[in-house]
Design an enzyme around this catalytic site. Structure first.
Site, short mmCIF file in Angstrom:
data_model
loop_
_atom_site.label_atom_id
_atom_site.label_comp_id
_atom_site.label_asym_id
_atom_site.label_seq_id
_atom_site.Cartn_x
_atom_site.Cartn_y
_atom_site.Cartn_z
N CYS A 168 24.89 41.18 78.44
CA CYS A 168 26.47 40.73 78.18
C CYS A 168 26.97 39.88 79.08
O CYS A 168 26.77 40.24 80.30
CB CYS A 168 27.19 42.18 78.14
SG CYS A 168 29.00 42.05 77.76
N ASP A 171 24.79 46.58 76.50
CA ASP A 171 26.00 45.56 76.10
C ASP A 171 26.84 46.44 75.85
O ASP A 171 26.92 47.82 75.43
CB ASP A 171 25.07 44.70 75.10
CG ASP A 171 26.49 43.60 74.57
OD1 ASP A 171 27.10 43.17 75.08
OD2 ASP A 171 26.29 43.24 73.22
N TYR A 175 34.50 44.11 74.91
CA TYR A 175 34.79 44.15 76.43
C TYR A 175 35.48 42.87 76.75
O TYR A 175 36.36 42.79 77.67
CB TYR A 175 33.50 43.90 77.24
CG TYR A 175 32.71 45.20 77.59
CD1 TYR A 175 33.07 46.54 76.97
CD2 TYR A 175 31.72 45.21 78.37
CE1 TYR A 175 32.35 47.58 77.27
CE2 TYR A 175 31.02 46.33 78.50
CZ TYR A 175 31.33 47.50 78.21
OH TYR A 175 30.44 48.69 78.41
N CYS A 216 27.99 34.37 74.53
CA CYS A 216 28.23 35.77 74.11
C CYS A 216 26.83 36.16 73.20
O CYS A 216 26.73 35.48 72.41
CB CYS A 216 29.63 35.90 73.42
SG CYS A 216 30.01 37.58 72.73
N1 DGL Z 1 28.20 40.56 73.75
C1 DGL Z 1 29.24 40.39 75.00
C2 DGL Z 1 28.91 39.18 75.60
O1 DGL Z 1 27.90 38.59 75.84
C3 DGL Z 1 30.82 40.86 74.98
C4 DGL Z 1 31.41 40.74 73.76
C5 DGL Z 1 32.51 41.89 73.83
O2 DGL Z 1 32.23 42.92 73.87
O3 DGL Z 1 33.89 41.25 73.79
O4 DGL Z 1 29.83 38.65 76.22
#
Ligand code: DGL
Length: 272
Positions: free
Chosen positions: A70, A7, A39, A180
């Site tokens: 993620c 992730d 991300y 998320c």
């Molecule tokens: N944990 C990630 C997701 O499930 C991303 C969070 C991020 O880095 O903005 O989307």
């Protein structure tokens, strides 16, 4: 088997934590890309680049399957990763399908990062399953920041949630989909805005069940065992996991203690 899970940060730990419950006999390599988190506000090209690099790293370390823990990275990178690497690669997407199928009338709210909400992958999914247009999408990028700061239960988080939900009548919602993996840490706080009858749906159980199917593994008979660690040492010994933060192996006491606290938080909120 050795399973790589990655992730942008500590959100993916919630997927690993579910794996401890359901597939406790396996070995894991967990990778959090702490140098590049979040991300959810980066470009697809950047996220694809990071995801490729991490996948290669995990395969070099002996991973026999990869879980992209993620939703954001899955939205932009999963097709490319599968083309490029010849091992099972599982992704995550907001659990809209079970939410639509498991409820009948009221509305469904999906909270996720801005990238996940913008990308075609989620749009295509809604097109396929949300025939009655019951789903509303709400980006919540700051929850990722709060989680990374280990700020789960503070007035700042409450104020942010209040502001974000203020345009919606939360009584109209039968389900809140956590799109998320970072959002799992805040489960008790959503309950302050949504009634008991609103389902909180995350994708972790479904992802690990799918992983087991793909790898031909059986889920344990006692998925509700308590996975709580008294010490970082115990966490390392009992979980057969190597932890990496952006390529660096984690062995220092301070970071291991941090990971232990996060696992214990995830255990506390798992069934909320
Ligand atoms: N944990 C990630 C997701 O499930 C991303 C969070 C991020 O880095 O903005 O989307």
């Amino acid at each position: 088997m050795k399973i790589g899970i990655f992730d942008s940060g500590i959100g993916g730990l919630s997927v690993l934590h579910e794996a401890y419950h359901l597939l406790p006999e396996q070995n894991y390599i967990f990778y959090a890309d702490v140098d590049h988190v979040p991300y959810g506000t980066k470009t697809p090209e950047e996220i694809l680049g990071y995801s490729e690099e991490i996948t290669k790293f995990l395969l070099d370390k002996g991973a026999e399957a990869i879980v992209v823990a993620c939703n954001t990275a899955t939205s932009v990178a999963i097709k490319e990763l599968r083309k490029r690497y010849d091992v099972p690669i599982l992704g995550m997407e907001p659990a809209v399908k079970p939410a639509v199928e498991g409820t009948e009338q009221k509305r469904i709210m999906v909270i996720a990062t801005p990238v996940t909400i913008r990308e075609d992958k989620l749009r295509d999914l809604l097109h396929r399953v949300d025939e009655k247009h019951r789903v509303d999408l709400l980006p919540m990028p700051r929850l990722v920041e709060f989680a990374e700061k280990e700020e789960f239960d503070t007035d700042n988080v409450r104020d942010y949630l209040r502001e974000q939900f203020s345009d919606y009548n939360t009584e109209n919602y039968c389900a809140l989909v956590l799109g998320c993996t970072h959002f799992n840490y805040f489960k008790p706080l959503y309950r302050e805005f949504f009634g008991k009858e609103t389902l909180l749906i995350d994708g972790n159980y479904g992802t690990i069940r799918h992983l087991a199917d793909v790898l031909g593994l059986s889920l344990t008979n006692s998925p509700d065992n308590v996975v709580y660690f008294d010490s970082a040492h115990k966490m390392l010994c009992e979980s057969n996991t190597q932890y990496f933060f952006s390529g660096k192996s984690i062995s220092d006491e301070k970071t291991l203690e941090h990971l232990k606290r996060l696992h214990n938080r995830l255990e506390e909120v798992r069934k909320k």
